[in-house]
Design a protein around this motif. Sequence first.
Motif, PDB file in Angstrom:
ATOM      1  N   LYS A 426       0.477  -1.214   0.273  1.00 16.31           N
ATOM      2  CA  LYS A 426      -0.031   0.081  -0.043  1.00 16.31           C
ATOM      3  C   LYS A 426       1.029   1.431   0.051  1.00 16.31           C
ATOM      4  CE  LYS A 426      -3.898  -2.254  -0.081  1.00 16.31           C
ATOM      5  NZ  LYS A 426      -4.966  -1.796  -0.779  1.00 16.31           N
ATOM      6  N   GLU A 429       1.944   1.734  -3.703  1.00 11.73           N
ATOM      7  CA  GLU A 429       1.408   2.299  -4.393  1.00 11.73           C
ATOM      8  C   GLU A 429       0.524   4.127  -3.485  1.00 11.73           C
ATOM      9  OE1 GLU A 429      -3.453   1.116  -5.585  1.00 11.73           O
ATOM     10  OE2 GLU A 429      -2.693  -0.406  -3.646  1.00 11.73           O
ATOM     11  N   ALA A 433       0.594   6.961  -6.196  1.00 18.29           N
ATOM     12  CA  ALA A 433      -0.116   7.937  -6.708  1.00 18.29           C
ATOM     13  C   ALA A 433       0.755   9.734  -6.647  1.00 18.29           C
ATOM     14  CB  ALA A 433      -0.920   8.061  -5.491  1.00 18.29           C
ATOM     15  N   SER A 437       0.121  12.604  -9.423  1.00 13.89           N
ATOM     16  CA  SER A 437      -0.086  13.208  -8.815  1.00 13.89           C
ATOM     17  C   SER A 437       0.152  14.951  -9.481  1.00 13.89           C
ATOM     18  CB  SER A 437      -0.507  13.924  -7.339  1.00 13.89           C
ATOM     19  OG  SER A 437       0.749  14.646  -6.907  1.00 13.89           O
ATOM     20  N   GLU A 473      -9.729  13.071  -0.847  1.00 11.47           N
ATOM     21  CA  GLU A 473     -10.919  12.445  -1.570  1.00 11.47           C
ATOM     22  C   GLU A 473     -10.732  11.745  -2.483  1.00 11.47           C
ATOM     23  OE1 GLU A 473     -13.082  15.872  -3.404  1.00 11.47           O
ATOM     24  OE2 GLU A 473     -13.176  16.894  -1.026  1.00 11.47           O
ATOM     25  N   ASP A 474      -8.825  11.498  -3.056  1.00 12.77           N
ATOM     26  CA  ASP A 474      -9.327  10.526  -4.336  1.00 12.77           C
ATOM     27  C   ASP A 474      -7.670   9.527  -4.185  1.00 12.77           C
ATOM     28  OD1 ASP A 474     -11.621  11.942  -5.297  1.00 12.77           O
ATOM     29  OD2 ASP A 474      -9.580  13.187  -6.241  1.00 12.77           O
ATOM     30  N   VAL A 475      -6.856  10.200  -3.199  1.00 12.86           N
ATOM     31  CA  VAL A 475      -6.231   9.439  -3.513  1.00 12.86           C
ATOM     32  C   VAL A 475      -5.705   8.782  -2.062  1.00 12.86           C
ATOM     33  CG1 VAL A 475      -2.867   9.229  -3.280  1.00 12.86           C
ATOM     34  CG2 VAL A 475      -4.307  11.186  -3.944  1.00 12.86           C
ATOM     35  N   PRO A 477      -8.448   7.487   0.063  1.00  5.62           N
ATOM     36  CA  PRO A 477      -9.275   6.402  -0.446  1.00  5.62           C
ATOM     37  C   PRO A 477      -8.902   5.503  -1.196  1.00  5.62           C
ATOM     38  CG  PRO A 477     -10.377   8.684  -0.172  1.00  5.62           C
ATOM     39  CD  PRO A 477      -9.096   9.398  -0.249  1.00  5.62           C
ATOM     40  N   ALA A 478      -8.281   5.588  -2.605  1.00  2.85           N
ATOM     41  CA  ALA A 478      -8.435   5.346  -3.220  1.00  2.85           C
ATOM     42  C   ALA A 478      -7.039   3.907  -3.214  1.00  2.85           C
ATOM     43  CB  ALA A 478      -8.183   5.625  -4.300  1.00  2.85           C
ATOM     44  N   VAL A 479      -6.343   4.074  -2.025  1.00  2.00           N
ATOM     45  CA  VAL A 479      -4.981   3.521  -1.741  1.00  2.00           C
ATOM     46  C   VAL A 479      -5.351   2.775  -0.366  1.00  2.00           C
ATOM     47  CG1 VAL A 479      -3.378   3.022  -1.111  1.00  2.00           C
ATOM     48  CG2 VAL A 479      -3.514   4.838  -3.021  1.00  2.00           C
ATOM     49  N   GLY A 481      -8.397   3.025   1.801  1.00  2.10           N
ATOM     50  CA  GLY A 481     -10.061   2.938   2.180  1.00  2.10           C
ATOM     51  C   GLY A 481     -10.346   3.730   3.359  1.00  2.10           C
TER      52      GLY A 481
END
Length: 709
Positions: A426, A429, A433, A437, A473-475, A477-479, A481
């Motif tokens: 994680k 990952e 990300a 960006s 809001e994006d990075v 939660p996507a990586v 949770g």
Amino acid sequence: MKGIAARAALWSARHRTLAILGWIAFVIGVTVLAGQFQTIEATGADQGHGDSKKADQIIDGAGFPEQPAGEMVIVQNRSSSDRAAAVADVTAALKKTANVVDVQPAIQSPDGRSSLVTFGISGDPATASERVGPPLDTVASVQAAHPDLYVAQGGDASGDKLIGEDLDKGLHTLSLLSIPVTLGILLIAFGAVVAAFLPVLLAVMAVVAAIGLLAFASRFAPAVDTTMHVMLLVGLAVGVDYCLFYIRRERDERRNGADPHRALVIAAQTSGRSIWVSGLTVIVAMAGMFLTLDATFTSFAVGTILVVATAVLGSLTVLPALLSALGDKVDAIKIPGLYRKRSDGRVWNAFLGLVLAKPLISAVLAVAALGALAWPALDLRTKGEGIEDLPPDAAIVQAYKAVEEAFPSSISPAEVVLQGRVDQRKITEFEKAVGASDGRLAGPVEVKVNPAGTVAVVSVGLADKDALPLLREDVVPAVFGPSALVTGEAAGEADFNARLNASLPWVFGFVLGLAFLLLLVSFRSVVVAITGVVLNLLSVAAAYGMLVFVFQYGHFESLLDFHAADGIINWMPLFLFIILFGLSMDYHVFVLSRIREGHDRGLTTRQAVREGIGRTAGVITSAAVVMVAVFALFATLPLASTKQLGIGLAAAVLLDATIIRAVLLPAVMALLGEKNWWLPRWLGWLPQIAHEPPPAPEAPAPSRELISA
């Protein structure tokens, strides 16, 4: 006698020795006891909101080893000089400096013009400012050895020391100036030393007692460090005003021929009652800050409520006792050329005559002037406190700006808090990300894990304001949770703004609604209550406009020593609204009580307005000058927040005492006439409150023996 103020004055006059000694014992007692208990200050755990507060609480409970306070030194080319030698010198010198730990190798800026050396201050980070002196001296010596380069230190400890020293010096000067400035204004207003000295003495004692009471209240609501400064600001203003209103009315009645007892009774029945109603209104307004659910606002609410309540208590108890004891000696030590037995108010009466002769034109002109002043408020934006809010010529400010430009992600990184075992996949990952960006998130990504291995803190730099929403809001939660939380300075500011915006409707509704109800009950008039609320809103709007004009648009920068920013400090609009709304009621209740007093005696509304405002114009002017002078002193302090507070309050009080009370209020009341006192029949159950002073006792009838003689 009816009413709390009148009964308190009568008791104090009859037991004046007990009242005076009791007040002195109260002030000394709470001060001594407060010294034993100490005031509990709010910690980081008491402050904060939303996800950032939850994340901070997880970090605090995870058992991370205490990290030393971080400092950094920037070495920057400002000519063609070699930077490497200076970097080597500062690194070597810091390693030999007392209180310095963990000196890191220098990193280079992307443009190749700057180097950054980071290190820590040993010991408790909370007190690091007390031990940062030696490294500051070391960096200064390196700068002296390399005059062709820019070598400067920045960090929380050095910032707290340098700015804290300037702020403490400014506050000390303010404390020394505020009392003599207030006393000087009152000497001019009264023309007598004793009468001028009494309000200052009682106001200072009220502030001292309230600060003592704050120590006990802090057990329930921990205090922030600026609360005492706000208490001094509010306490000195309202304490002096309340005493000024009371003494002026008592003196006027004595000069009108009333005996000392009757003069005191009338002052208690009128000005004393106005103080009681005004104080209650101010307290209600301050209580609105509780609805923010914020530790800072809660502390401000507790502090201001305590100081206003203490000022009211002193004005209604010990002041009547002192006036009863002094009698006409309250005018002792008259100042030649300033003392006047009676103020004719010729200028104010002439001006008021013009307003009442053309009320519609006067009202239109006043509203237009206030509208023009309030117009910039439509562009009002808010921002968190930052380095740009400190004095622009301060060394720490220049150092921070240099670091921010050369290493934008090093100033205030965001921290992602993860619970559970760290999954290295994680983290990898997440690093990808960040790299994808487009520079809005900046590396390197740093990971810290607590000793138990149950909590990890992942740090990443934020290149601009838009980077935080991308991260939250994006990075993240996507990586990681939805359970992952983001904290840091930017996240804390965003959560504070969200909390403040959510509370605004509740605070405004509470303050406006309660103020309306208090005016309604006090004056038994729906129109008077609505007028009072609207006029106060106009003064607040004008104050907002002037803040934007000065601090956003950058007028008077050199005079006030600040740099314009893209917004007003985020807590300032709400705080100013509450403080101004409360303080405006001082004048409004006092003036309206005098107008209603004349109306109750049978005068027409226009006559009552002329008499009420004409007779109070002098004391209102004196009270306003005191407030404006005290508030303006806060504009001399080094922080943008204190400058905004001082300018906003001073401007609003000045407008309130001139355009609103001297023009708009009489013009509107003259236009409305008897409609001012309209009360629906279904509200007839409201209590009857007498505004007219009690009638003078009739002389006893002559005896038969005297008649026959």
